[in-house]
Design a protein around this motif. Structure first.
Motif, PDB file in Angstrom:
ATOM      1  N   UNK A 271      74.537 -82.778 -86.547  1.00 23.91           N
ATOM      2  CA  UNK A 271      73.722 -81.586 -86.741  1.00 23.91           C
ATOM      3  C   UNK A 271      73.127 -81.505 -88.149  1.00 23.91           C
ATOM      4  N   UNK A 272      73.828 -82.077 -89.139  1.00 26.02           N
ATOM      5  CA  UNK A 272      73.340 -82.063 -90.520  1.00 26.02           C
ATOM      6  C   UNK A 272      74.031 -83.173 -91.289  1.00 26.02           C
ATOM      7  N   UNK A 273      73.362 -83.623 -92.365  1.00 23.90           N
ATOM      8  CA  UNK A 273      73.924 -84.690 -93.200  1.00 23.90           C
ATOM      9  C   UNK A 273      73.459 -84.493 -94.637  1.00 23.90           C
TER      10      UNK A 273
ATOM     11  N   UNK B 137      78.179 -90.599 -97.287  1.00 25.18           N
ATOM     12  CA  UNK B 137      77.419 -89.644 -96.482  1.00 25.18           C
ATOM     13  C   UNK B 137      78.380 -88.637 -95.905  1.00 25.18           C
ATOM     14  N   UNK B 138      78.013 -87.356 -95.955  1.00 20.64           N
ATOM     15  CA  UNK B 138      78.756 -86.298 -95.276  1.00 20.64           C
ATOM     16  C   UNK B 138      77.964 -85.939 -94.038  1.00 20.64           C
ATOM     17  N   UNK B 139      78.627 -86.008 -92.895  1.00 18.28           N
ATOM     18  CA  UNK B 139      77.978 -85.791 -91.601  1.00 18.28           C
ATOM     19  C   UNK B 139      78.652 -84.625 -90.888  1.00 18.28           C
ATOM     20  N   UNK B 140      77.866 -83.651 -90.491  1.00 16.74           N
ATOM     21  CA  UNK B 140      78.400 -82.499 -89.770  1.00 16.74           C
ATOM     22  C   UNK B 140      78.013 -82.568 -88.305  1.00 16.74           C
ATOM     23  N   UNK B 141      79.023 -82.455 -87.432  1.00 18.26           N
ATOM     24  CA  UNK B 141      78.788 -82.456 -85.987  1.00 18.26           C
ATOM     25  C   UNK B 141      79.286 -81.127 -85.411  1.00 18.26           C
TER      26      UNK B 141
ATOM     27  N   UNK C 100      74.730 -74.946 -94.876  1.00 19.47           N
ATOM     28  CA  UNK C 100      74.600 -73.914 -93.838  1.00 19.47           C
ATOM     29  C   UNK C 100      75.517 -74.215 -92.659  1.00 19.47           C
ATOM     30  N   UNK C 101      75.552 -75.477 -92.248  1.00 14.92           N
ATOM     31  CA  UNK C 101      76.396 -75.864 -91.123  1.00 14.92           C
ATOM     32  C   UNK C 101      77.877 -75.680 -91.455  1.00 14.92           C
TER      33      UNK C 101
END
Length: 154
Positions: A2-4, A13-17, A81-82
């Motif tokens: 959803x966001x990175x 890398x930070x990855x938001x799911x 935000x996520x």
């Protein structure tokens, strides 16, 4: 995903799911550890605007140091935000139980915003000993009352 956001230090890398926040080391020069935090395991995510630093702290156990990691992000906008939305959405119930004045503990129920079981916990204020028999009895009573009220159907 959803966001990175890219982290300069450590290189990752930070990855938001929907279900979690992941840290993936940069394949070329990444020194970061690889992490996966389900949203209900993220106690706090603190943003320092001036430094461009996101510090993530994991829910921990009483008496043990809390795991925390800091990342210097290049463009954190959507990821911040996520993180805010997902961590807030994971808190189903938080109830303060005073013992002496304002000091006491909180009964907390969290669930992954994407679904799953409730995770129940206590968070004690500084100076409150969970091993004290009176505190332990109050904590158990408060937990039982919250479980009876909320159940597992929320």
């Amino acid at each position: 995903m959803l966001a990175a956001a890219a982290s300069r230090q450590p290189a990752a890398w930070l990855l938001g799911t929907r279900r979690h926040l992941s840290v993936v080391p940069d394949p070329v020069d990444g020194q970061a550890a690889s992490w996966v935090w389900p949203w209900e395991d993220v106690q706090a995510a603190d943003w320092d605007q001036d430094a461009g630093r996101l510090t993530i702290r994991e829910v921990g156990a009483f008496g043990r140091p809390r795991v925390g990691e800091a990342y210097l992000l290049e463009d954190a906008g959507l990821l911040l935000q996520l993180v805010r939305e997902r961590v807030s959405a994971s808190v189903v119930l938080q109830r303060q139980v005073p013992i002496v004045g304002r000091r006491g503990f909180r009964v907390i129920a969290r669930r992954n915003p994407a679904g799953g079981p409730l995770h129940w916990m206590h968070e004690y204020d500084e100076g409150v000993d969970p091993n004290d028999p009176q505190v332990a009895r109050l904590a158990e009573q408060a937990l039982d009352a919250a479980r009876a009220e909320v159940g597992d159907s929320i």
